[in-house]
Design an enzyme around this catalytic site. Structure first.
Site, PDB file in Angstrom:
ATOM      1  N   SER A  55       0.815  -1.218   0.000  1.00 41.03           N
ATOM      2  CA  SER A  55       0.000   0.000   0.000  1.00 41.03           C
ATOM      3  C   SER A  55       0.850   1.270   0.000  1.00 41.03           C
ATOM      4  O   SER A  55       1.953   1.301   0.553  1.00 41.03           O
ATOM      5  CB  SER A  55      -0.875  -0.010   1.256  1.00 41.03           C
ATOM      6  OG  SER A  55      -1.484   1.245   1.441  1.00 41.03           O
ATOM      7  N   TYR A  59      -1.924   0.252  10.070  1.00 41.46           N
ATOM      8  CA  TYR A  59      -2.229  -0.374   8.772  1.00 41.46           C
ATOM      9  C   TYR A  59      -1.022  -0.229   7.833  1.00 41.46           C
ATOM     10  O   TYR A  59      -0.531  -1.211   7.271  1.00 41.46           O
ATOM     11  CB  TYR A  59      -3.474   0.270   8.154  1.00 41.46           C
ATOM     12  CG  TYR A  59      -3.677  -0.104   6.704  1.00 41.46           C
ATOM     13  CD1 TYR A  59      -4.246  -1.327   6.353  1.00 41.46           C
ATOM     14  CD2 TYR A  59      -3.276   0.760   5.672  1.00 41.46           C
ATOM     15  CE1 TYR A  59      -4.417  -1.674   5.015  1.00 41.46           C
ATOM     16  CE2 TYR A  59      -3.444   0.414   4.340  1.00 41.46           C
ATOM     17  CZ  TYR A  59      -4.016  -0.794   4.015  1.00 41.46           C
ATOM     18  OH  TYR A  59      -4.164  -1.141   2.698  1.00 41.46           O
ATOM     19  N   LYS A  76     -17.951  -1.644   0.484  1.00 40.59           N
ATOM     20  CA  LYS A  76     -17.155  -0.941   1.503  1.00 40.59           C
ATOM     21  C   LYS A  76     -17.990   0.125   2.194  1.00 40.59           C
ATOM     22  O   LYS A  76     -17.939   0.277   3.404  1.00 40.59           O
ATOM     23  CB  LYS A  76     -15.931  -0.294   0.864  1.00 40.59           C
ATOM     24  CG  LYS A  76     -14.902  -1.293   0.409  1.00 40.59           C
ATOM     25  CD  LYS A  76     -13.637  -0.579   0.068  1.00 40.59           C
ATOM     26  CE  LYS A  76     -12.489  -1.541  -0.015  1.00 40.59           C
ATOM     27  NZ  LYS A  76     -11.217  -0.846  -0.032  1.00 40.59           N
TER      28      LYS A  76
END
Ligand SMILES: NC(=O)c1ccc[n+]([C@@H]2O[C@H](COP(=O)([O-])OP(=O)(O)OC[C@H]3O[C@@H](n4cnc5c(N)ncnc54)[C@H](O)[C@@H]3O)[C@@H](O)[C@H]2O)c1
Length: 324
Positions: A122, A145, A183
């Site tokens: 990411s 994250y 989502k």
């Protein structure tokens, strides 16, 4: 298609999710390719797979039986998309267990069989470092994250030399496009792209709302480009990690401008104070390493991608792009 290429079996973890289902939808179109989707359905949704003819298994991506199959060489390649994807989750142990530990187990199993591993990293690995973002510099995640993804990249790099097949990490930037509707439904309009969030706001008759003054810049990359980058990774000759973005940063105001044009309405923006102490102000993928590793480059501008996406949204379509 040559003979060796026929009847290959490919594993997509997180395949009921946004990017995973888009990859699975593209893979099943390839002659002779059988796809197994493994998902724990924590954030993914069965509706993403309605038009994708693949095998589906509800399980953790580090399920012992699955790891055994991987080690036995049951798959010619793995696309590992499974992860906790809600970046506001702060439980550090949980994030590392699900994102990093599970990946370590999968890498270990891949190592035994020499299976190609293509995994989702990411842009969160860069935190708020100055753009353009380049692999190998400014890797300073701002949340657990982003750190869990950086830890994955570091684990992978320890295997580059000894792994029989390439291990390829793809640092996605801000992905948007068909297949992300779940989502918003599951997280209350929190984790889908800004493009879908703003589209849904205006379709509900609300004024689009942006943090003051809408000039925050993001590298928005269309899902069809992300899928193409993943497929290119099947042919990458060596291991490595690279960025997957459009290569261009665009502002939130740009999104409203394009929405206004596509929906033929002049939307007036309501600006409000940003409540977050940490907020990325500018992300932009440097794609020089990407071109070298994947022999791929993005084809969808924000204007073109949003037009394609809005057309499908207006028809009420919510599945992956390739299955539309
Ligand atoms: N969407 C983006 O803009 C973006 C940007 C950067 C990186 N990523 C990465 O791309 C990957 C896919 O993200 P997405 O946007 O499709 O999100 P998503 O939440 O739609 O997909 C993730 C999928 O993984 C599944 N999953 C979670 N934990 C699992 C586990 N332990 N075992 C099996 N399945 C599990 C979820 O149910 C879901 O279907 C993730 O690794 C994410 O971190 C996405």
């Amino acid at each position: 298609m040559d003979e060796d290429y026929m009847s290959e079996r490919i594993l997509v973890t997180g395949g009921a999710g946004y990017i995973g289902s888009n990859i699975a939808a593209a893979l099943v179109k390839r002659p002779g390719t059988d796809v197994l989707v493994v998902d724990d359905f924590s954030s993914g949704d069965w509706r993403n797979l309605i038009h994708v003819d693949c095998e589906v298994r509800a399980a953790d991506c580090d399920d012992p039986a699955l790891l055994e199959e991987i080690a036995d060489g049951a798959f010619s390649a793995i696309f590992h998309e499974a992860a906790i994807t809600d970046t506001t989750i702060m439980d550090q142990r949980l994030m590392i267990e699900v994102n990093t530990n599970a990946f370590a187990d999968m890498l270990e199993a891949c190592h035994v069989s020499g299976t190609r591993m293509i995994y989702a990293s990411s842009a969160g690995t860069y935190g708020n470092s100055p753009a353009p973002n380049m692999v190998g510099s400014g890797e300073a995640p701002e949340n657990i994250y982003g750190f869990s993804k950086l830890a994955m990249d570091r684990l992978a790099s320890r295997r580059y030399e000894t792994h029989a097949a390439p291990i390829i990490g793809l640092r996605y930037f801000n992905v948007y496009g068909p297949g992300e509707t779940h989502k918003n439904e599951k997280t209350g309009n929190k984790t889908a792209s800004m493009i879908l969030q703003l589209y849904e706001q205006v379709k509900a008759g609300n004024q689009p709302r942006l943090f003051k003054y809408g000039e925050q810049m993001r590298d928005f990359v269309y899902i069809r480009d992300v899928v193409a980058a993943n497929l290119a990774a099947l042919d990458a000759p060596r291991s490595g990690v690279c960025n997957v973005g459009s290569g261009l940063a665009r502002s939130f105001n740009d999104i409203i401008q394009i929405l206004s044009k596509e929906l033929e309405t002049d939307f007036e923006i309501e600006y409000f104070d940003n409540p977050f102490t940490f907020y990325q102000n500018h992300t932009e993928a440097d794609l020089s390493l990407t071109a070298d590793l994947l022999n791929w480059q993005p084809e969808w501008t924000l204007e073109k991608g949003m037009r394609d996406y809005i057309k499908l949204l207006e028809k009420g379509y919510r599945g992956p792009a390739e299955a539309a």
